[in-house]
Design a protein around this motif. Sequence first.
Motif, short mmCIF file in Angstrom:
data_model
loop_
_atom_site.label_atom_id
_atom_site.label_comp_id
_atom_site.label_asym_id
_atom_site.label_seq_id
_atom_site.Cartn_x
_atom_site.Cartn_y
_atom_site.Cartn_z
N ALA A 83 0.85 -1.19 0.00
CA ALA A 83 0.00 0.00 0.00
C ALA A 83 0.89 1.24 0.00
N SER A 84 0.26 2.40 -0.13
CA SER A 84 1.06 3.62 -0.10
C SER A 84 1.75 3.79 1.25
N ASP A 85 1.21 3.14 2.27
CA ASP A 85 1.91 3.07 3.56
C ASP A 85 1.70 1.66 4.10
N GLY A 99 0.19 4.87 9.10
CA GLY A 99 -1.08 5.25 8.50
C GLY A 99 -2.29 4.67 9.19
N THR A 117 -9.22 7.26 -1.55
CA THR A 117 -8.01 6.52 -1.22
C THR A 117 -8.14 5.91 0.17
N ASP A 118 -7.02 5.32 0.63
CA ASP A 118 -6.98 4.78 1.98
C ASP A 118 -6.95 5.91 3.00
N GLU A 164 -2.01 13.77 2.68
CA GLU A 164 -0.67 14.28 2.91
C GLU A 164 -0.45 14.53 4.40
N ASP A 218 -3.70 7.95 3.00
CA ASP A 218 -3.17 8.54 1.77
C ASP A 218 -3.15 10.06 1.80
N SER A 235 -10.34 1.58 3.25
CA SER A 235 -9.92 1.74 1.87
C SER A 235 -11.16 1.90 1.00
N ARG A 290 6.62 9.22 3.97
CA ARG A 290 6.05 9.28 5.32
C ARG A 290 7.12 8.96 6.36
N LYS A 348 5.45 6.95 -1.53
CA LYS A 348 4.67 7.63 -0.50
C LYS A 348 5.04 7.13 0.89
N SER A 349 5.22 5.82 1.00
CA SER A 349 5.58 5.27 2.31
C SER A 349 6.96 5.77 2.73
#
Length: 538
Positions: free
Chosen positions: A93-95, A170, A151-152, A157, A155, A144, A413, A409-410
């Motif tokens: 996932a993005s995180d 996250g 998004t999740d 910012e 996600d 999600s 973060r 993204k992760s």
Amino acid sequence: MSSEAAELDVGNTTAPPNSYYTNLHLSAVASLYPPSPPNAKRMCEAKLPQATAPEQSKLIRVYYTEPSYFGYNPNSYLIKETRYGVQQEWHAASDELVADDAAPGSSVAAVGWWVSSEDVGDIWETRVYYVDNNGNIRERVNHSSFKPTATDDFDAELHKPEELVPPTPGWKQTLLSSDAKLDGTTFPTISPLPTTKLTAVHFDVGYIYVFYQGIDGSVHVLVYQPGQGWQVQNDEVVNAQLVKSGAPLSAVVGGWNEVRLFYVTPQDQLAEVYADSHTPWTKTKMPSYDLGNSTAMISAVAWNYASPFFQVRIYVAGERDELQEYSFSRNADGISRDTDGWIVADQTVSGSVTQKTPGPNVPLSAVAAVMLENGCNPKVYFHPRRAIAEWDVCAKTMFPAGLAKVGEKSAARRKIEEETRVKIREEEERQREEGRKREEARKQEEEKRLEEQRKRDEEKRREEEKKGPALSADDTKQKQEMTKVRVGQKVPVKSKALLDKIKNQSGCTMGFEWVKEENGWRCAGGVHTLTDAEFAAL
């Protein structure tokens, strides 16, 4: 699928004392998208039509633990997530960081379900349970959305580093409370057996059951009811004498709040308890299944609850990277009545049958089994050869469940988190320095005050020494008589106490006779004097 599999150390070098199960645990949830309506009668017999809609795609999420590689929590474990989808296959996932505060060797349990929302569309809610490094069971939640514009949860910012309070993975952590609120916004404070394993199930009506071993060794359950929150059940699910300390736990759930919990006895055999809306926890009749290894882990799946075709599959980790399957069928040909539907013989599904070996046991792999709605093909995740892999039971094929590298993204973060921690450390250091300076100033001020007090005490002591002891009545009488003499008259001092005071005050070593003057006294020798005020103060 991805051709890469992440290597993990499945050893037990950092396990809690007296624990010999694996430290690297697994849990998995699966579903189809678009979601299917809830259906307890999931008919999976080959002679019945398949219910899976061709336009649905499978979604799988696997949760795994590993030692922390962050500098700020070297004694904790991480819980991470990897996902499978038709288009992206295995990916992060993005995180992918679920939690960064798990206790070393903590178990992990996950549940997930579809939540309907008119504004956002289909939302998948996931809840993950683990034991944190303070010894409490914790819950983390993520939502999600499957609309392109949504998004999740994580996600969005992140704020500026100075506005964050780490840790900030996250997943939203449910706050602990000694008295969980009825609205479900807090999670009860539970300190389980340090080596407890966890398992969780979700009912279509919204209930969540989380099973754990308490300090007393008995198996207990936490129950979540929508609109009422979490409740700690006082009654034990399995008595401590019937379950092995730190035993693997695995639960399945079906229609009418039917739930079955599988566990391991002190004799390393499988056992089961059952409950539903009208039945309290009851031990069921189950053939003696020896796991073959005292460190074997288990995971169960079931389907067709409300039908004659009810099925249960229990997957057990074996040696030499193989999985064993124990089967139950409510209505199947060739099943002996003596087994009550259980197939007694070992069924190795991913390798050769391994007999129980003598000598010390090594920690065997964790196991996490799932099955998609309207499907008949269990997927089993385990750790063969230091990697996470997927075993397709029907295809009899093993795939690497590749753990995708950390996404941009992760990574961003984590970078912001690290900057946040640096700023917080700098702020804490600044506050400590200011506190140190304030303490130093306070000490100096206190030392100054004490020194001044010491000087005052010393001056007072000297004054007292000069004064000497208090005059007696006869001494005071002579002093009063001396004040009445006329100027120029010489007076001998007969009182020794009064004479000593006069000597100390005037500095005269003799001073036996004094002459009265206009404003005081002068010794007969003519050198030393006393004012009237000094004489009166004697």
